[in-house]
Design an enzyme around this catalytic site. Structure first.
Site, short mmCIF file in Angstrom:
data_model
loop_
_atom_site.label_atom_id
_atom_site.label_comp_id
_atom_site.label_asym_id
_atom_site.label_seq_id
_atom_site.Cartn_x
_atom_site.Cartn_y
_atom_site.Cartn_z
N ASN A 232 0.95 -1.24 0.08
CA ASN A 232 0.10 -0.03 0.01
C ASN A 232 0.83 1.12 0.08
O ASN A 232 1.30 1.82 1.11
CB ASN A 232 -0.88 0.20 1.24
CG ASN A 232 -1.60 1.42 1.37
OD1 ASN A 232 -1.44 2.09 0.49
ND2 ASN A 232 -2.56 1.12 2.56
N HIS B 106 9.56 7.46 3.83
CA HIS B 106 10.84 8.05 2.96
C HIS B 106 12.12 8.01 3.76
O HIS B 106 11.92 8.14 5.01
CB HIS B 106 10.46 9.25 2.44
CG HIS B 106 9.00 9.14 1.50
ND1 HIS B 106 8.80 10.13 0.69
CD2 HIS B 106 8.15 8.16 1.32
CE1 HIS B 106 7.73 10.02 0.00
NE2 HIS B 106 7.07 8.72 0.39
N GLU C 90 14.35 10.58 4.09
CA GLU C 90 14.33 11.71 4.82
C GLU C 90 13.47 11.65 6.00
O GLU C 90 13.98 12.14 7.00
CB GLU C 90 14.06 12.83 4.00
CG GLU C 90 14.77 12.93 2.65
CD GLU C 90 14.23 12.20 1.30
OE1 GLU C 90 14.19 12.51 0.52
OE2 GLU C 90 13.49 11.24 1.50
N CYS D 213 10.81 14.72 -1.59
CA CYS D 213 9.61 15.15 -2.38
C CYS D 213 8.85 16.20 -1.56
O CYS D 213 9.40 16.33 -0.37
CB CYS D 213 8.60 13.83 -2.27
SG CYS D 213 8.21 13.17 -0.55
N CYS E 222 8.30 15.22 2.23
CA CYS E 222 9.46 15.24 3.08
C CYS E 222 10.09 16.66 3.33
O CYS E 222 10.59 17.02 4.41
CB CYS E 222 10.46 14.55 2.27
SG CYS E 222 10.26 12.55 2.45
#
Length: 130
Positions: free
Chosen positions: A45, A51, A53, A84, A87
């Site tokens: 999912n 992430h 970071e 991103c 983040c």
């Protein structure tokens, strides 16, 4: 800065990315020079994926740190990946616009941005007080 990039590259080995096969590592340096690393951890999912970071800053915050001066991000592709948007917002919770973000470009070195360049006019706690 090369040391911080190297720490981000080292974190790649712990990445769990069976779906995208795009491994990411991050290394964040606190104001006192302590470095925390993180890697991406994917989940079937996708919205539950972590992430690199986020993991690095979470580990630092858990250890009691609230001041940071630099973060390095590396991917298995050495493509100059930047954090991103999610983040960037997480970094903005704890870091000022002047946070240095070093993005690994492989043998060609790295690019450096500030958080303010990558996330201008960010949402801050002051917006919630209004």
């Amino acid at each position: 800065m090369e040391d911080l990039i190297e720490r981000a590259r080292d974190a790649l080995s712990d990445s769990y990315a069976p779906y995208s096969e795009y491994r990411v590592g991050a290394a964040i340096r606190t104001a006192d020079g302590t470095v925390f690393t993180g890697c991406n951890i994917e989940n079937a999912n996708y919205s539950n994926s972590v992430h690199a970071e986020e993991l690095a800053i979470s580990k630092a915050v858990q250890a009691g740190h609230r001041a940071f001066d630099a973060i390095a991000v590396a991917s298995s592709e050495r493509d100059g990946v930047t954090p991103c948007g999610m983040c960037r917002q997480t970094l903005a919770e704890f870091c000022g616009d002047d946070l240095a973000i070093h993005c690994d470009e492989g043998d060609d070195g790295y690019s450096t941005y500030t958080l303010g360049e990558l996330l201008p006019n960010t949402i801050t706690a002051a917006h919630l007080d209004r």
